[in-house]
Design an enzyme around this catalytic site. Structure first.
Site, PDB file in Angstrom:
ATOM      1  N   HIS A  62       0.812  -1.211   0.000  1.00 11.99           N
ATOM      2  CA  HIS A  62       0.000   0.000   0.000  1.00 11.99           C
ATOM      3  C   HIS A  62       0.850   1.268   0.000  1.00 11.99           C
ATOM      4  O   HIS A  62       0.516   2.245  -0.678  1.00 11.99           O
ATOM      5  CB  HIS A  62      -0.948  -0.015   1.202  1.00 11.99           C
ATOM      6  CG  HIS A  62      -2.018  -1.051   1.096  1.00 11.99           C
ATOM      7  ND1 HIS A  62      -2.283  -1.977   2.080  1.00 11.99           N
ATOM      8  CD2 HIS A  62      -2.881  -1.337   0.091  1.00 11.99           C
ATOM      9  CE1 HIS A  62      -3.271  -2.769   1.698  1.00 11.99           C
ATOM     10  NE2 HIS A  62      -3.652  -2.398   0.494  1.00 11.99           N
ATOM     11  N   ASP A  86     -10.402  -3.414   0.746  1.00 12.11           N
ATOM     12  CA  ASP A  86     -10.023  -3.626   2.142  1.00 12.11           C
ATOM     13  C   ASP A  86      -9.711  -2.317   2.856  1.00 12.11           C
ATOM     14  O   ASP A  86      -9.608  -2.277   4.083  1.00 12.11           O
ATOM     15  CB  ASP A  86      -8.819  -4.568   2.243  1.00 12.11           C
ATOM     16  CG  ASP A  86      -7.620  -4.095   1.428  1.00 12.11           C
ATOM     17  OD1 ASP A  86      -7.061  -3.026   1.753  1.00 12.11           O
ATOM     18  OD2 ASP A  86      -7.241  -4.789   0.464  1.00 12.11           O
ATOM     19  N   ASP A 138     -18.207  -1.271 -11.330  1.00 12.40           N
ATOM     20  CA  ASP A 138     -17.125  -1.890 -12.079  1.00 12.40           C
ATOM     21  C   ASP A 138     -16.109  -0.819 -12.447  1.00 12.40           C
ATOM     22  O   ASP A 138     -16.466   0.230 -13.003  1.00 12.40           O
ATOM     23  CB  ASP A 138     -17.691  -2.535 -13.342  1.00 12.40           C
ATOM     24  CG  ASP A 138     -16.607  -3.108 -14.229  1.00 12.40           C
ATOM     25  OD1 ASP A 138     -16.188  -2.399 -15.167  1.00 12.40           O
ATOM     26  OD2 ASP A 138     -16.155  -4.235 -13.977  1.00 12.40           O
ATOM     27  N   GLY A 139     -14.839  -1.056 -12.132  1.00 14.71           N
ATOM     28  CA  GLY A 139     -13.810  -0.052 -12.342  1.00 14.71           C
ATOM     29  C   GLY A 139     -13.674   0.363 -13.795  1.00 14.71           C
ATOM     30  O   GLY A 139     -13.446   1.540 -14.096  1.00 14.71           O
ATOM     31  N   ASP A 156      -5.596  -0.844  -7.943  1.00 10.66           N
ATOM     32  CA  ASP A 156      -5.337  -1.876  -6.932  1.00 10.66           C
ATOM     33  C   ASP A 156      -6.197  -3.085  -7.278  1.00 10.66           C
ATOM     34  O   ASP A 156      -7.154  -3.414  -6.583  1.00 10.66           O
ATOM     35  CB  ASP A 156      -5.676  -1.316  -5.546  1.00 10.66           C
ATOM     36  CG  ASP A 156      -5.420  -2.322  -4.436  1.00 10.66           C
ATOM     37  OD1 ASP A 156      -4.725  -3.323  -4.676  1.00 10.66           O
ATOM     38  OD2 ASP A 156      -5.925  -2.106  -3.311  1.00 10.66           O
ATOM     39  N   SER A 157      -5.851  -3.734  -8.366  1.00 10.22           N
ATOM     40  CA  SER A 157      -6.681  -4.815  -8.883  1.00 10.22           C
ATOM     41  C   SER A 157      -6.202  -6.176  -8.398  1.00 10.22           C
ATOM     42  O   SER A 157      -5.073  -6.336  -7.932  1.00 10.22           O
ATOM     43  CB  SER A 157      -6.654  -4.799 -10.414  1.00 10.22           C
ATOM     44  OG  SER A 157      -5.325  -5.030 -10.867  1.00 10.22           O
ATOM     45  N   THR A 158      -7.087  -7.159  -8.532  1.00  4.81           N
ATOM     46  CA  THR A 158      -6.681  -8.547  -8.374  1.00  4.81           C
ATOM     47  C   THR A 158      -5.903  -8.948  -9.622  1.00  4.81           C
ATOM     48  O   THR A 158      -5.686  -8.140 -10.528  1.00  4.81           O
ATOM     49  CB  THR A 158      -7.910  -9.446  -8.204  1.00  4.81           C
ATOM     50  OG1 THR A 158      -8.781  -9.253  -9.333  1.00  4.81           O
ATOM     51  CG2 THR A 158      -8.673  -9.092  -6.937  1.00  4.81           C
ATOM     52  N   ASP A 159      -5.474 -10.206  -9.688  1.00  2.00           N
ATOM     53  CA  ASP A 159      -4.767 -10.671 -10.881  1.00  2.00           C
ATOM     54  C   ASP A 159      -5.718 -10.695 -12.076  1.00  2.00           C
ATOM     55  O   ASP A 159      -6.948 -10.682 -11.906  1.00  2.00           O
ATOM     56  CB  ASP A 159      -4.177 -12.061 -10.620  1.00  2.00           C
ATOM     57  CG  ASP A 159      -3.008 -11.989  -9.650  1.00  2.00           C
ATOM     58  OD1 ASP A 159      -1.959 -11.450 -10.043  1.00  2.00           O
ATOM     59  OD2 ASP A 159      -3.146 -12.455  -8.503  1.00  2.00           O
TER      60      ASP A 159
END
Length: 281
Positions: A62, A86, A138-139, A156-159
């Site tokens: 972060h 989070d 949705d981004g 800050d995305s997931t894979d």
């Protein structure tokens, strides 16, 4: 091994974390969320059994995705976070008193709500800060329609699988660039290049077509196994060349007390190993 969580994100590599106590395990419309306690990392958040963040080492990730672009920019007031449910990214952005407004776009309201309850040390009250505007959307859709004007955009995305896949496309990056103010900076998480070289290469190819200054920088986060993680960097400005002395002055003025970030680490993070350089188009 029933008391261990095995992450199988990569086809030829896995890591395991001991489940000392499971605190939350539930499926939402988008993904399976789990929070468990681990003796080394504290509380651990996984999505579909892939580690997303931990109490123990989240500060590295972060801090490097927030302080690097914000302090390099030097006058960032409006910041957009794509993902980050989070609250850890918002926590670090909001440490900068110079930032007047943060728009956080999270696709899954469930992530936000359970993070407040099960991972409060990550957000540390960020969701209650009046400077934060939380958008459940949705981004990619948000970035396509936003009026923009952001000084910094943090993805800050997931894979790039499942809901996060669309955030790694040329189209999304193009929309993100349009949403930047002049001199603005786009930063992204781009996985561990030793195991996910294609992910970095594809992003860098898109960045090089869009930005005058396109590269990546790196940090080592223990629970993202396989070596240092890469963060994409794109801007039409010259902020990457900000002198160390200027970064030190801005850092001191911000009054930060980080776990990992220093101005010296900031500058060094852009010095890339040869195998990573080879990932750049």
């Amino acid at each position: 091994m029933s008391d261990w969580m095995q992450e199988k994100l990569h086809p030829h590599h896995a890591q395991a974390l001991k489940l000392d106590r499971v605190l939350y395990d539930s499926e939402t419309d988008h993904q399976r969320l789990k929070v468990f306690e681990n003796g080394t990392f504290g509380r651990v958040l996984t999505l579909d059994d892939v580690v997303q963040t931990t109490e123990g080492d989240n500060a590295i990730y972060h801090e490097m995705l927030t302080h690097v672009p914000i302090l390099a920019h030097g006058a960032a007031k409006r910041v957009c976070i794509v993902g980050g449910g989070d609250g850890g990214m918002a926590r670090e952005v909001l440490r900068h008193d110079s930032v007047t407004h943060v728009t956080m776009v999270e696709i899954d309201a469930g992530v936000v709500e359970f993070s407040k309850e099960y991972l409060p040390t990550l957000s540390q009250g960020a969701f209650d800060d009046p400077r934060l505007s939380l958008v459940i959307d949705d981004g990619a859709a948000f970035m396509k329609t936003t009026e923009g004007g952001f000084d910094v955009i943090i993805v800050d995305s997931t894979d790039p699988i499942g809901p996060g896949e669309v955030l790694f496309t040329d189209t999304f990056y193009g929309h993100a660039k349009r949403a930047l103010a002049p001199g603005g900076i786009l930063v992204t998480q781009n996985g561990v290049p030793f195991l996910q070289a294609e992910e970095l290469t594809n992003t860098m190819r898109a960045f090089q077509a869009l930005f005058a200054d396109a590269t990546c920088y790196m940090a080592t986060i223990p629970t993202y196994a396989g070596g240092p993680m890469a963060f994409g960097w794109g801007t039409d400005g010259t902020s990457r060349d900000t002198p160390l002395e200027t970064l030190q002055d801005r850092f001191a003025a911000a009054g930060l007390d980080p776990f990992y970030y220093t101005p010296e680490v900031h500058k060094a993070a852009f010095a890339l190993p040869a195998y990573v350089v080879k990932c750049l188009p």
